[in-house]
Write a protein that holds these residues in place. Structure first.
Motif, PDB file in Angstrom:
ATOM      1  N   ASN A 433      54.164  13.989   0.497  1.00  0.00           N
ATOM      2  CA  ASN A 433      54.314  15.347   1.046  1.00  0.00           C
ATOM      3  C   ASN A 433      55.079  15.372   2.363  1.00  0.00           C
ATOM      4  OD1 ASN A 433      52.851  16.623  -1.080  1.00  0.00           O
ATOM      5  ND2 ASN A 433      50.938  15.918  -0.129  1.00  0.00           N
ATOM      6  N   GLU A 434      55.989  14.423   2.534  1.00  0.00           N
ATOM      7  CA  GLU A 434      56.852  14.399   3.723  1.00  0.00           C
ATOM      8  C   GLU A 434      58.178  15.045   3.319  1.00  0.00           C
ATOM      9  OE1 GLU A 434      54.848  10.203   5.263  1.00  0.00           O
ATOM     10  OE2 GLU A 434      56.900  10.213   4.513  1.00  0.00           O
ATOM     11  N   SER A 435      58.140  16.370   3.204  1.00  0.00           N
ATOM     12  CA  SER A 435      59.252  17.096   2.576  1.00  0.00           C
ATOM     13  C   SER A 435      60.544  16.998   3.373  1.00  0.00           C
ATOM     14  CB  SER A 435      58.865  18.568   2.387  1.00  0.00           C
ATOM     15  OG  SER A 435      58.514  19.146   3.633  1.00  0.00           O
ATOM     16  N   ASP A 436      60.469  17.032   4.706  1.00  0.00           N
ATOM     17  CA  ASP A 436      61.691  16.953   5.506  1.00  0.00           C
ATOM     18  C   ASP A 436      62.382  15.599   5.331  1.00  0.00           C
ATOM     19  OD1 ASP A 436      61.286  19.495   6.455  1.00  0.00           O
ATOM     20  OD2 ASP A 436      60.214  18.827   8.250  1.00  0.00           O
ATOM     21  N   ASP A 437      61.587  14.523   5.343  1.00  0.00           N
ATOM     22  CA  ASP A 437      62.148  13.189   5.146  1.00  0.00           C
ATOM     23  C   ASP A 437      62.748  13.056   3.750  1.00  0.00           C
ATOM     24  OD1 ASP A 437      61.314  12.545   7.637  1.00  0.00           O
ATOM     25  OD2 ASP A 437      59.663  11.230   7.033  1.00  0.00           O
ATOM     26  N   ALA A 438      62.027  13.569   2.749  1.00  0.00           N
ATOM     27  CA  ALA A 438      62.520  13.499   1.368  1.00  0.00           C
ATOM     28  C   ALA A 438      63.847  14.234   1.236  1.00  0.00           C
ATOM     29  CB  ALA A 438      61.486  14.087   0.419  1.00  0.00           C
ATOM     30  N   PHE A 473      64.656  26.827  -0.460  1.00  0.00           N
ATOM     31  CA  PHE A 473      64.032  28.116  -0.783  1.00  0.00           C
ATOM     32  C   PHE A 473      62.735  28.301   0.007  1.00  0.00           C
ATOM     33  CE2 PHE A 473      61.240  30.804  -3.372  1.00  0.00           C
ATOM     34  CZ  PHE A 473      62.037  31.925  -3.512  1.00  0.00           C
ATOM     35  N   LYS A 474      61.917  27.243   0.052  1.00  0.00           N
ATOM     36  CA  LYS A 474      60.652  27.331   0.793  1.00  0.00           C
ATOM     37  C   LYS A 474      60.891  27.557   2.281  1.00  0.00           C
ATOM     38  CE  LYS A 474      58.024  24.431  -2.400  1.00  0.00           C
ATOM     39  NZ  LYS A 474      57.424  23.084  -2.631  1.00  0.00           N
ATOM     40  N   ASN A 475      62.015  27.023   2.787  1.00  0.00           N
ATOM     41  CA  ASN A 475      62.336  27.187   4.206  1.00  0.00           C
ATOM     42  C   ASN A 475      63.222  28.403   4.457  1.00  0.00           C
ATOM     43  OD1 ASN A 475      61.299  24.723   5.904  1.00  0.00           O
ATOM     44  ND2 ASN A 475      62.029  23.845   3.969  1.00  0.00           N
ATOM     45  N   LYS A 476      63.343  29.269   3.425  1.00  0.00           N
ATOM     46  CA  LYS A 476      64.060  30.538   3.521  1.00  0.00           C
ATOM     47  C   LYS A 476      65.534  30.371   3.865  1.00  0.00           C
ATOM     48  CE  LYS A 476      59.877  33.095   4.770  1.00  0.00           C
ATOM     49  NZ  LYS A 476      59.245  34.036   5.716  1.00  0.00           N
ATOM     50  N   PRO A 514      65.408  38.437   4.948  1.00  0.00           N
ATOM     51  CA  PRO A 514      66.591  37.723   5.454  1.00  0.00           C
ATOM     52  C   PRO A 514      66.427  36.211   5.349  1.00  0.00           C
ATOM     53  CG  PRO A 514      65.226  38.400   7.295  1.00  0.00           C
ATOM     54  CD  PRO A 514      64.567  38.959   6.045  1.00  0.00           C
ATOM     55  N   SER A 515      67.573  35.499   5.340  1.00  0.00           N
ATOM     56  CA  SER A 515      67.550  34.036   5.357  1.00  0.00           C
ATOM     57  C   SER A 515      67.197  33.545   6.741  1.00  0.00           C
ATOM     58  CB  SER A 515      68.923  33.467   4.983  1.00  0.00           C
ATOM     59  OG  SER A 515      69.215  33.740   3.644  1.00  0.00           O
TER      60      SER A 515
END
Length: 548
Positions: A433-438, A473-476, A514-515
């Motif tokens: 669950n280290e999404s940024d690193d992935a 998408f999750k981070n808009k 908005p993005s």
């Protein structure tokens, strides 16, 4: 034999000497003259492989040449009897269990002569071989070093010494004679220790010194490039070598390995047929034919030819390793393990055998054993990404994720030949669950694939794009997510998910959301220093210039 061939090849590559500069033959001593007739008779029997007869006619001779041939005949007689006992009743896997019964007796006699200082360079060489066969390796090294001092031009002593040196520290500790042959030995040793840069420099200096036309040096440089997986350069040199020496058999097994890796069936078939015409009972010929059948997925036939090679030479390192690979293909893990262990007995520096053992135990679901053998392989090839990826997979299975991350990142850093390290690292981050690193790993992976001009259907590009689309998408970051989703539509396995994501993005935009432009959360991506530190959200991936 190898000493004679090498010396002859080097001599041919040099300019011929004028008649008045050719050295005179050494004068015969009184003992040589007295033993001359017996020596000639014994040599005739020796060349016919009648070793006992040769030894019998030399038993009363006293010259150094006659003594060496007498002892060497007894040694080879013991070797021949050992092989005769095993060749019919046992296969090559059990061959190492039978001993030469003459070894202990020879050791006692040679030891007495050595203590009295009566052994010349050739006899010292034989004494070293006897000690090595008896697994008295420390004593064997000392004797071979003494043999190189007594007779520096005998290449056989240098080669035997090479097989006993395990690392660069041991090499530096040896007191070797100052002689031009030493440069050839050091170059050969650097190649064996995977110090390819130093080996190539040595060979280059030898070529500049006058050996530019030497086929021996060309073959060794080709082997060096083979060891660092510079396949194109190695193939070029081997083809050049065959043009200069079309009937050459030495090193052709290595050439066949390169053709196998490149799946060059016609070329490998031609090489196999050509070598059979030259000499079908050579070890190298059997190995080339084995590689040919292996490339055709006829693994039983391939294993048969590697077994034939081992009947011809039980110390053929390549045949043991390749036979282990074939047993792996046939799912015969027990036989594969035996073959790889025999390869290590022949040469402990053979990383392929250690790596093969790691793979075998991985199939047997014994990750602790695999880890041990992969570490051995990595120690011999510290900059080989395949070893590092294998280590990372073992650490993953043992739930040592931090070590696995280090291995994958190191594999990428040294040049990932299979382009799998970043992908595995990304998936590991994803599982944790280290999404940024992935996301960062997936971005680098995709950029590497595109920058190399590889096709977009590369195995896991769709996986990376799918993940990045969801991540953005999750981070808009809807623009970036939309671009990834569009790229997903180029792949059959990700097309539906890409379309679904595009619909989600359209729905969100219709609602007027908005993005996000906030990329301020975080720090530099570095899994090796502190994987618990929050990292910078992955910057948008620019795929606009890439077309499938």
């Amino acid at each position: 034999y190898s000493t004679f061939i090498m010396a002859s090849e080097l001599a041919v590559s040099l300019d011929a000497l004028p008649l008045n500069e050719i050295p005179a033959a050494p004068e015969l001593t009184e003992e040589d003259a007295r033993d001359l007739d017996a020596l000639c008779l014994a040599k005739s029997h020796f060349e016919l492989k009648e070793y006992d007869r040769a030894a019998y006619f030399l038993r009363g001779c006293r010259s150094q040449k006659a003594y060496f041939l007498y002892m060497y005949s007894r040694y080879l007689s013991g070797e021949k009897k050992k092989d005769d006992e095993t060749v019919d009743s046992l296969g090559p896997l059990e061959k190492g269990q039978v001993r030469n019964e003459a070894l202990r007796e020879l050791r006692v006699e040679l030891s007495k002569k050595h203590s009295a200082g009566e052994l010349d360079g050739f006899a010292l060489y034989l004494y070293g071989v006897v000690l090595r066969k008896l697994d008295l390796l420390k004593e064997a090294v000392e004797i071979f070093v003494a043999a190189t001092h007594a007779l520096p031009l005998h290449w056989g002593s240098w080669l035997e010494l090479c097989n006993l040196i395990t690392n660069i520290e041991m090499l530096k500790s040896l007191s070797l004679p100052e002689c031009w042959v030493r440069d050839f030995f050091m170059a050969h040793m650097f190649t064996e220790l995977q110090m390819i840069k130093e080996a190539l420099q040595k060979y280059q200096s030898l070529m500049e010194a006058g050996f530019a036309k030497s086929t021996y040096i060309i073959s060794q440089i080709a082997v060096a490039y083979h060891n660092i997986r510079d396949i194109d350069q190695a193939l070029y040199l081997f083809n050049e070598l065959r043009e200069q020496d079309p009937f050459r058999i030495e090193n052709m097994d290595t050439f066949s390995n390169l053709l196998y890796v490149r799946s060059m069936k016609p070329e490998l078939s031609y090489l196999a047929h050509n070598l059979v015409e030259i000499d079908k009972y050579r070890v190298e010929t059997c190995c080339v034919i084995g590689n040919y059948y292996s490339l055709r997925s006829q693994h039983e036939k391939a294993a048969l030819y590697f077994q034939r090679a081992l009947k011809l030479n039980p110390r053929c390192l390549g045949a043991w390793t390749l036979m282990g690979h074939e047993y792996m293909e046939m799912k015969n893990t027990s036989a594969a393990i035996q073959a790889y262990r025999h390869a290590i007995e022949v040469n402990k520096r053979d990383y392929r055998a250690w790596y093969g053992l790691g793979q075998t135990y991985e199939i047997l679901k014994m990750p602790f054993y695999s880890l041990y053998y992969y570490r051995k392989a990595h120690h011999l090839r510290p900059n080989d990404s395949r070893m590092l990826v294998a280590l990372g997979e073992c650490y993953e299975k043992l739930s040592q994720q931090v070590e696995a991350k280090k291995c994958y990142w190191r594999a990428y850093s040294v040049g990932d030949v299979e382009r799998m390290a970043l992908l595995k690292l990304a998936k590991l981050h994803e599982q944790l669950n280290e999404s940024d690193d992935a996301a960062q790993c997936y971005i680098i992976y995709i950029q590497d694939i595109f920058s190399c001009g590889e096709q977009l259907e590369h195995a896991e590009v769709s996986t990376a794009l799918r993940y990045l689309g969801q991540y953005y998408f999750k981070n808009k970051l809807y623009d970036e997510a939309s671009l990834c989703a569009q790229r997903c539509c180029d792949y059959n396995d990700a097309r539906e998910e890409g379309k679904a994501l595009l619909r989600q993005i359209s729905a969100v935009r219709e609602q007027g959301e908005p993005s996000s432009t906030d990329l301020s959360l975080a720090c530099v991506f570095n899994p090796l220093i502190n994987t618990t530190t929050p990292v910078r959200r992955a910057s948008p991936l620019d795929l606009s210039s890439v077309t499938p």
